[in-house]
Design an enzyme around this catalytic site. Sequence first.
Site, PDB file in Angstrom:
ATOM      1  N   ASP A 257       0.823  -1.213   0.000  1.00 51.77           N
ATOM      2  CA  ASP A 257       0.000   0.000   0.000  1.00 51.77           C
ATOM      3  C   ASP A 257       0.856   1.260   0.000  1.00 51.77           C
ATOM      4  OD1 ASP A 257       0.301  -1.301   2.733  1.00 51.77           O
ATOM      5  OD2 ASP A 257      -0.164   0.760   3.323  1.00 51.77           O
ATOM      6  N   ASP A 267       4.867   7.961   1.838  1.00 49.61           N
ATOM      7  CA  ASP A 267       4.782   7.558   3.246  1.00 49.61           C
ATOM      8  C   ASP A 267       6.151   7.627   3.918  1.00 49.61           C
ATOM      9  OD1 ASP A 267       4.359   6.440   5.778  1.00 49.61           O
ATOM     10  OD2 ASP A 267       2.657   5.309   5.048  1.00 49.61           O
TER      11      ASP A 267
END
Length: 492
Positions: A257, A267
């Site tokens: 993800d 991220d």
Amino acid sequence: MSSVNFINKTAGWNLQHTYGKLPSGFFTYQQPIPVKEPKTVIFNEDLSKALGLDFSDFPPQEIALLFSGNKTPEGSQPLAQAYAGHQFGNFTMLGDGRAILIGEQKSPNGNLVDIQLKGSGRTPYSRGGDGRATLKSMLREYLISESMHHLGIPTTRSLAVVESGETVYRERSQAGAILTRIAQSHIRVGTFEYARQFLPLEAQKQLTDYTIERHYPFLKEEENPALALLMAVMEKQAALVVDWMRVGFIHGVMNTDNMSIAGETIDYGPCAFMNTYNLKTVFSSIDVNGRYAYGNQPYITHWNLSVLAGALLPQIHTDQKQAIELAQEALNAFPGMYEEKWLQMMRGKLGLMEFEASDKPIIEDLLALMQQFAADYTNTFVALQTGDFSGEAFFETSAFQEWFLHWVKQVTRNGRTLEAVQKSMSSYNPSFIPRNHRVEEALDNASLKNDYQLFKDIHQLLKTPYTPDPAQLHYQSPPPNGDSGYQTFCGT
């Protein structure tokens, strides 16, 4: 504080909503949840201008309301995206549990970029989480993502950090904040996993068509678009991870993800930069087995790509056996693809521009010596580039000196001067990286003491990471203890 739907001034917003044209199973419409007392602590003026936005006439409090999610820009259609992912190898249903996509800004150059608020409150995908983020973790993402941008590495970027005036509970009570994240898109490998597991084939094909239209339009006429997409993403990811390896970046949480289909670094939770060279370096507190260690990053990339291939199988061919064969053939090309890009990068770092077969042993010998003698990764290449070998015991060893003489002979063998070689290395070897101990000091000063001076100083220095600055040599020094015991955390 109650939410207000629209803000009076436009600021140049030109929001599109192409993701919302996908089947409804890919997202849920939702407004950001207002916060108590928003206050802008960092705003990226340069990025704002590049996006075609101008907030010069806005009072500070109105900017804070906008980038906290307490107000939304005219034309916004906020939504949370659904996706899944393999987290440390285990499949999990996920989604934007603490993020809201405000829309896609059409910038002056015609590109679409996502405008996302991270830490904007609970969504249907929060899975028991509070939907919020800490000030320290959002400042980390701002600083590291912008540093990666200036290092020339594809990355999401950060437009603003707004303190929420609320408390967030993680290991302890901390100040809360919202980050405005900019991305080519937030489509992930996990988005394709989600479609494969939970949506009909027609919806899966719509996602593929949308992704190609947005990121790889040159593939639209391909006979097998799903297979062509897999191969294009492989190229992007191979180049991206080679760039990570070039500067010693360790992502820390390479779950599927967190793999962007657009090929951007996304991220910045438990990420860090390697000081002492060691392939097994891990800083993430949750990566207890070293799955995402520095040296494992290319292998995990290959693994994640195999997950993407699995998600695309029904679109690659209607016959499963033939689909698997086609996907496997594509995946088998990745190790060679990565090796070629990695060798080209390492040649650049060492000024080996003649592309001889004898280059690889020189590269591998140096890396082995660096690991053996616990040499600083960044400073070793800076020393080779500048000729300044002071300050590292490694350079005094007979093993290094023998290697160095061999290297000089190799790089100057066709009449090139050493000075010309060293000049060619400058765009590959940053003088400055976000040193972990300095980053932590800056984040603690800002989040605990409301002192942003060191944060701003580091941010400014890292805007020109390839430019030597004798006045900042202290920043180039690694921590005295070599990062012993240093850990990073995901922040959720």
